[in-house]
Design a protein around this motif. Structure first.
Motif: not given
Length: 438
Positions: A35-40, A139-147
């Motif tokens: 979700x973060x990779x598209x909605x962040x 996108x990678x950073x958003x995935x990391x921050x969300x995880x």
């Protein structure tokens, strides 16, 4: 009465927790990352910048494509013949007109040879490639921050459960202390100590619940959700959490990062773009060849319109521009050197991030082993201290100390599992596969 009150409080807390858990939607770590990779918000902003850079490529290409314009004019004019500078007969009027003029035509221009414009078009394409790499990095950073936000929420949930267990144990030890005091084998101070510990456990539970709710709010913010909407982590801090295809060998992980890390591709594209822009400026010394043609109808009225046309080929050759070009070349040379230094620095940073993540992962695994041993020993300590207190061999100060040791052991075990999962997330980001976290 005090024991009944504590038991009622614990029952109420459990009921609220069950009701809240049932009412709130759950989300897995994998779903949160996707979700973060598209909605962040950062991803959406990077996507907008990528669209802008793509549009700039079309703008640069327009300099190499034909240009077609149409024009139409309707005018009326008078002329002063004496102002033309040649002698006229005495009978000639000073002013003639008004003369009507009606003109409509189409003009086409085409650049035949413009090497600098072609180089700038290629440079704009590299700029778009850098923007696409920046989008992948966002996108990678958003995935990391969300995880990490999801892991913090899961950790906070685990801490709440640990505090509930602490409170249940404190209530049980308070019951034991009251029984011992009623039997006349322990002083009243033991009951007071146990009551104090039960109240402290209740306070710790309230703090843990607040931290859990705040962690869920942070997770919702990271997911780009509106106010009042948030998810509950669907998983626990298990041993297999946050796994990816990132290798555990340093060299293999670095090799994967060189291929997948978008920052490396972005800096390489920026370096190549700076090089092309400098070359485009240098090629401005070459001549430029343009062609132009127009066709139209011209006359005083539409009834006497006549076809008119013109065709031209022009060659322009810049000779001297006040040394402006040389100054631009010097500036662009410095920008190129800066881009090269930045690219080398990013590559070094990637390797450092990979090595640090692997070190943290190894340390986290060792912490889990130690924490499990510590938790086992703390459980045994509580059981032995309770037995000694029940048999009247020792006071409940030993039980209280054992209970505190168990509390710290539970926290250490939760922190160790969180450290392992966080290290896996860091390794995934360091190797450029954070979007694959599950």
């Amino acid at each position: 009465m005090r024991l009944m009150s504590l038991r009622a409080s614990l029952l109420w807390v459990n009921l609220v927790a069950i009701t809240t858990h049932a009412a709130e939607p759950t989300i897995t770590l994998r779903d949160a990352v996707m979700r973060a990779t598209t909605e962040a918000g950062t991803v959406q902003l990077a996507g907008a910048r990528t669209e802008q850079s793509t549009d700039r490529v079309d703008q640069a290409r327009a300099a190499l494509l034909p240009s077609v314009t149409g024009s139409a004019s309707l005018g009326q004019r008078t002329f002063n013949l004496k102002a033309q500078g040649f002698p006229l007969p005495p009978t000639a009027p000073d002013v003639i007109g008004p003369i009507d003029n009606l003109d409509a035509r189409v003009r086409i221009t085409q650049t035949l040879v413009d090497v600098p414009a072609w180089q700038r078009w290629r440079a704009a394409g590299l700029g778009a490639a850098a923007s696409r790499a920046d989008l992948a990095a966002a996108t990678e950073t958003a995935a990391q921050m969300t995880a990490l936000a999801w892991l913090r929420a899961a950790r906070a949930t685990a801490l709440v459960e640990a505090r509930r267990q602490d409170l249940a144990l404190a209530i049980e030890l308070l019951r034991l202390a009251r029984e011992q005091h009623a039997a006349g084998v322990s002083p009243a101070i033991d009951t007071t100590r146990a009551s104090t510990q039960a109240v402290a456990s209740r306070a710790a539970l309230l703090v843990a619940e607040n931290q859990r709710d705040r962690a869920r709010l942070d997770l919702a913010r990271t997911l780009g959700l509106g106010a009042g909407t948030h998810f509950v982590p669907a998983d626990t801090l298990s041993e297999s959490l946050a796994t990816t295809r990132a290798p555990l060998d340093v060299e293999a992980a670095v090799a994967l990062a060189r291929v997948t890390r978008p920052e490396l591709a972005s800096e390489q594209a920026r370096t190549d773009r700076a090089r092309l822009e400098r070359r485009a400026t240098s090629l401005e010394r070459l001549p430029r060849l343009d062609a132009a043609a127009d066709w139209g109808l011209s006359g005083q009225h539409t009834s006497d319109w006549k076809d008119t046309r013109s065709v031209a080929v022009g060659l322009s050759w810049p000779v001297f521009d006040g040394a402006r070009r040389e100054a631009r070349l010097a500036e662009q040379g410095a920008a190129l050197r800066e881009a090269e230094v930045r690219a080398r620095d990013v590559e070094d940073q990637v390797r450092a991030e990979v090595e640090a993540a692997l070190l943290d992962l190894d340390s986290g695994h060792e912490q889990v082993v130690v924490a499990l041993d510590r938790l086992r020993l703390a459980d045994e300590e509580v059981a032995q201290a309770s037995e000694r207190f029940r048999n009247g061999v020792a006071g409940n100060i030993e039980v209280i100390n054992a209970q505190l040791s168990l509390l710290r052991a539970r926290d250490a075990e939760i922190d160790a599992r969180f450290a392992v999962a966080a290290a896996r997330v860091a390794l995934a980001r360091a190797t450029g596969v954070a979007r694959e976290i599950q």
